[in-house]
Each structure stands twice: as C-alpha cells, then as structure tokens.
Scaffold this motif. Structure first.
Motif, short mmCIF file in Angstrom:
data_model
loop_
_atom_site.label_atom_id
_atom_site.label_comp_id
_atom_site.label_asym_id
_atom_site.label_seq_id
_atom_site.Cartn_x
_atom_site.Cartn_y
_atom_site.Cartn_z
N UNK A 46 22.07 37.16 3.39
CA UNK A 46 20.99 37.91 4.02
C UNK A 46 20.70 39.22 3.30
N UNK A 47 21.72 39.90 2.82
CA UNK A 47 21.53 41.15 2.09
C UNK A 47 21.38 40.88 0.59
N UNK A 106 18.54 38.29 -3.94
CA UNK A 106 17.82 39.55 -3.72
C UNK A 106 18.15 40.52 -4.86
N UNK A 107 17.34 41.55 -5.02
CA UNK A 107 17.60 42.57 -6.05
C UNK A 107 19.02 43.12 -5.92
N UNK A 108 19.50 43.29 -4.70
CA UNK A 108 20.82 43.88 -4.45
C UNK A 108 21.98 43.02 -4.96
N UNK A 109 21.71 41.78 -5.36
CA UNK A 109 22.77 40.90 -5.88
C UNK A 109 23.14 41.25 -7.32
N UNK A 129 19.39 44.31 -12.73
CA UNK A 129 18.12 43.57 -12.80
C UNK A 129 17.45 43.44 -11.45
N UNK A 130 16.13 43.34 -11.49
CA UNK A 130 15.39 42.90 -10.32
C UNK A 130 15.49 41.39 -10.29
N UNK A 138 13.14 39.07 -12.38
CA UNK A 138 13.24 38.84 -13.83
C UNK A 138 14.45 38.00 -14.21
N UNK A 139 15.26 37.62 -13.23
CA UNK A 139 16.39 36.74 -13.50
C UNK A 139 15.91 35.31 -13.31
N UNK A 140 15.95 34.54 -14.38
CA UNK A 140 15.44 33.18 -14.36
C UNK A 140 16.10 32.37 -13.24
N UNK A 141 15.29 31.72 -12.42
CA UNK A 141 15.74 30.86 -11.32
C UNK A 141 16.46 31.59 -10.19
N UNK A 142 16.27 32.90 -10.08
CA UNK A 142 16.96 33.63 -9.02
C UNK A 142 16.18 33.67 -7.71
N UNK A 143 14.88 33.47 -7.77
CA UNK A 143 14.05 33.59 -6.57
C UNK A 143 13.49 32.23 -6.19
N UNK A 144 13.81 31.79 -5.00
CA UNK A 144 13.36 30.50 -4.46
C UNK A 144 13.56 29.37 -5.47
#
Length: 142
Positions: free
Chosen positions: A45-46, A95-98, A102-103, A106-112
């Motif tokens: 969640x965070x 999430x960015x906090x992980x 990096x945001x 910009x991390x390949x395959x990190x978002x959805x």
C-alpha cells in the motif's frame, strides 16, 4: 542506465494442507537503483500494490541486506481456494517510495506491470461414501 527490475518465472501453489495457504517465493531483482528498506520489508500500500491477490492472502516483500532484491511470499489463507479461484497474472505496481533514487515511472515494468505469475489452488477431491459402502458390503459377502 535504464533502471528496471526482473522477476524469476514461476508462481505459487497451494500447500499440501489444502487450506488456502500457498507455498513458494518469487525473487525480484533491481538494476540501476536499490529498494528503500534494505534488510527489512516493503510495506504493501505504501511501497507497492499487487492486484489479483485472493482475499485472505497477504503479500510480504522481504528485502536483501543490500537492497538490490526482494523476495515475495504470501502469508495467511485464501478465503476461497477452489480451482476457479486460480490467478493467472499478478499485476505489480511499485510506488516511488519503493526506490531509493528513482521515480517508479522511470523504472521499467514498475507501474501496473503484468507478471504472468500465477497462484494455483489444488483441486478439492471429495470422498464418495456410496462407493466405499458398496466396496465394504462386497468384502463382507465374500
């Protein structure tokens, strides 16, 4: 350097107890950055979410001491664990906090990100008392 993470292929399978708990682990490595909670755990969640997790199971992401990787496991018991409850694709959303530097965008395959990681439940075999009774009756007649 393009920051990215990779996941070893595989999945999770219901424990032999056939109680909705699952066995297995998933190793996720990160290149070009580190995870923020080195030697600890990321917080669901965070720091991340995972879509498709059956109710009753809780994901736990434990980080390596150097922050370069995490190991995903599940605790708890799925509230429903029939074949129809199998999951074909867990969706990861970091999430960015992980990440330390990096945001997430910009991390390949990190978002959805679709992972093709599965959760498979055992087929519930139900005893057939009628057959057991017939077998017992025949044995007694012999």
């Amino acid at each position: 350097i393009i920051n990215q993470y990779s996941v070893n292929p595989g999945g999770f399978i219901e424990a032999a107890a056939n109680d909705g708990s699952v066995e297995g682990s998933l190793f996720i490595t990160l290149e070009g950055d580190t995870f923020t909670s080195a030697g600890s755990t990321l917080t669901e969640g965070l720091n991340y979410t995972i879509s498709g997790v059956p109710a009753g199971l809780t994901p736990v992401m434990t980080e390596a001491a150097d922050g370069a990787s995490v190991t995903l496991t599940f605790t708890g018991n799925a509230t429903s664990s029939n074949v129809a409850d199998n999951v074909d694709d867990l969706i990861f959303d970091f999430k960015n906090s992980a990440f330390t530097n990096s945001d997430a965008a910009i991390v390949v395959n990190a978002v959805t990100a679709s992972s093709d990681i599965t959760i498979e439940f055992e087929y519930k075999l139900h005893p057939m008392p009628e057959r057991q009774l017939i077998s017992t009756a025949r044995e007694q007649q012999v």
